[in-house]
Design a protein around this motif. Structure first.
Motif, PDB file in Angstrom:
ATOM      1  N   GLY A 163       0.820  -1.202   0.000  1.00 52.16           N
ATOM      2  CA  GLY A 163       0.000   0.000   0.000  1.00 52.16           C
ATOM      3  C   GLY A 163       0.855   1.253   0.000  1.00 52.16           C
ATOM      4  N   TYR A 164       0.280   2.344   0.478  1.00 54.58           N
ATOM      5  CA  TYR A 164       0.934   3.648   0.456  1.00 54.58           C
ATOM      6  C   TYR A 164       1.569   3.962   1.809  1.00 54.58           C
ATOM      7  CZ  TYR A 164      -1.928   4.255  -3.739  1.00 54.58           C
ATOM      8  OH  TYR A 164      -2.509   4.094  -4.971  1.00 54.58           O
ATOM      9  N   VAL A 165       2.526   4.883   1.807  1.00 56.76           N
ATOM     10  CA  VAL A 165       3.161   5.373   3.022  1.00 56.76           C
ATOM     11  C   VAL A 165       2.957   6.882   3.074  1.00 56.76           C
ATOM     12  CG1 VAL A 165       5.302   5.586   4.339  1.00 56.76           C
ATOM     13  CG2 VAL A 165       4.928   3.574   2.877  1.00 56.76           C
ATOM     14  N   LEU A 166       2.392   7.368   4.186  1.00 54.09           N
ATOM     15  CA  LEU A 166       2.223   8.805   4.416  1.00 54.09           C
ATOM     16  C   LEU A 166       2.822   9.101   5.780  1.00 54.09           C
ATOM     17  CD1 LEU A 166      -1.519   9.161   3.277  1.00 54.09           C
ATOM     18  CD2 LEU A 166       0.544   9.557   1.897  1.00 54.09           C
ATOM     19  N   GLY A 167       3.987   9.740   5.804  1.00 53.99           N
ATOM     20  CA  GLY A 167       4.702   9.939   7.053  1.00 53.99           C
ATOM     21  C   GLY A 167       4.991  11.394   7.343  1.00 53.99           C
ATOM     22  N   SER A 168       5.006  11.721   8.638  1.00 61.21           N
ATOM     23  CA  SER A 168       5.286  13.090   9.070  1.00 61.21           C
ATOM     24  C   SER A 168       6.240  13.071  10.251  1.00 61.21           C
ATOM     25  CB  SER A 168       3.985  13.792   9.475  1.00 61.21           C
ATOM     26  OG  SER A 168       4.252  15.036  10.071  1.00 61.21           O
ATOM     27  N   VAL A 169       7.386  13.726  10.086  1.00 63.39           N
ATOM     28  CA  VAL A 169       8.369  13.834  11.157  1.00 63.39           C
ATOM     29  C   VAL A 169       7.971  14.973  12.085  1.00 63.39           C
ATOM     30  CG1 VAL A 169      10.783  14.356  11.673  1.00 63.39           C
ATOM     31  CG2 VAL A 169      10.216  12.897   9.718  1.00 63.39           C
ATOM     32  N   THR A 170       8.006  14.718  13.391  1.00 64.60           N
ATOM     33  CA  THR A 170       7.695  15.766  14.364  1.00 64.60           C
ATOM     34  C   THR A 170       8.940  16.324  15.040  1.00 64.60           C
ATOM     35  OG1 THR A 170       7.294  14.062  16.054  1.00 64.60           O
ATOM     36  CG2 THR A 170       5.384  14.868  14.830  1.00 64.60           C
TER      37      THR A 170
ATOM     38  N   TYR B 161      -0.228   3.870   6.892  1.00 65.32           N
ATOM     39  CA  TYR B 161      -0.069   2.952   5.780  1.00 65.32           C
ATOM     40  C   TYR B 161      -1.452   2.556   5.261  1.00 65.32           C
ATOM     41  CZ  TYR B 161       4.620   2.396   7.813  1.00 65.32           C
ATOM     42  OH  TYR B 161       5.879   2.612   8.323  1.00 65.32           O
ATOM     43  N   PRO B 162      -2.114   3.441   4.499  1.00 68.65           N
ATOM     44  CA  PRO B 162      -3.424   3.075   3.952  1.00 68.65           C
ATOM     45  C   PRO B 162      -3.277   2.089   2.804  1.00 68.65           C
ATOM     46  CG  PRO B 162      -2.781   5.238   3.160  1.00 68.65           C
ATOM     47  CD  PRO B 162      -1.721   4.811   4.137  1.00 68.65           C
TER      48      PRO B 162
END
Length: 287
Positions: free
Chosen positions: A41-48, A93-94
């Motif tokens: 599937g897809y990866v959508l990540g955000s670093v904080t 990870y949708p």
């Protein structure tokens, strides 16, 4: 005893029961590195906090706070700390079904959709990723589902595209696809590169080159990734790690533990406990 000043790593990789087509990961990594792998599937990540260096086929991106990393299905990539203190991030990870359903419902994109960019500075989208995590951890299914759809629609509207077909046409591409099918079928006892090439009527070097070009990694690296994927599916179904290890071709459970932890980010035992519902909701790791 840990050395004075050592930074503790933590991670939670889980699935919210109300959103079964979405995996979630929140973590802090310092020494941990992700080897080359890909996702169905897809990866959508955000670093904080900190910097994450993501190695992609077209180069390395340096993702920091306020940025969003978008990786399409089956795109090989690596990840490691970009600064000595590592990075803290939230990742979604949708599944392909989730993203493509949202695209069909809310955008003009048709076909298999994806993202044309891999790293963008978008603090609002980064906040939405954190909000999906927060809502899931609080057991708020309505909010988690709603915010996920707003996030995906926002990213598709700004960066969405239709992905090209990956149907192999050249002889080398066809050989690579046939080799992949053989490795999937004989995952427990795979052939050597020489035996595989001979079976397909090509040379080991030509097959190695074609496979790397088609899938972004050599056959042995792809096989390790595929074994971990299959082990994940077995753990999802309740299989014990030791049984999953031998079923997918690892020599023993420690062998599975090592590769699974490197690729997924958590040990298989912790992964299975989350899937078994030991922690359905709750605050998870530190913010």
């Amino acid at each position: 005893m840990a050395a004075a000043g050592a930074v503790k790593e933590w991670a939670r990789h889980w699935q919210y029961a109300e959103l079964p087509d979405l995996d979630l990961l929140r973590a802090r990594y310092v020494r941990h590195t992700f080897p080359r792998h890909s996702h169905e599937g897809y990866v959508l990540g955000s670093v904080t906090r900190g910097i994450e260096d993501v190695g992609l086929p077209d180069g390395t991106v340096h993702a920091g706070p306020g940025s969003v990393v978008m990786i399409n299905p089956e795109v090989p990539h690596t990840a490691r700390a970009g600064v000595p203190d590592g990075w803290v991030y939230a990742t979604l990870y949708p599944s392909a079904r989730v993203v493509n359903d949202i695209a069909a419902d809310l955008t003009s994109l048709r076909g298999t959709v994806g993202f044309a960019r891999t790293n963008v500075v978008d603090p609002q989208a980064a906040r939405l990723i954190a909000e999906v995590h927060r809502a899931a951890e609080e057991g708020n299914a309505l909010a988690a589902d709603s915010v996920l759809r707003v996030l995906v629609a926002r990213l598709l509207d700004s960066h969405g595209t239709v992905l090209p077909s990956r149907v192999p046409r050249a002889a080398g591409s066809r050989d690579a696809a046939r080799a992949r099918a053989v490795l999937e079928e004989r995952m427990e006892r795979p052939p050597t590169l020489e035996a595989l090439a001979s079976e397909l009527g090509t040379s080991p070097f030509a097959l190695l080159r074609a496979f790397r070009k088609q899938y972004g990694m050599p056959p042995h690296t792809w096989l390790t990734d595929a074994r971990v994927r299959r082990a994940r599916r077995m753990l999802d179904e309740g299989t014990a790690p030791a049984e999953a290890a031998t079923a997918v071709g690892f020599t023993d459970q420690p062998h599975l533990n090592r590769h699974f932890t490197r690729i997924v980010g958590v040990p298989p035992g912790a992964y299975r406990r989350e899937r078994a519902g030991t922690y359905k909701t709750g605050p998870g790791p530190p913010p």
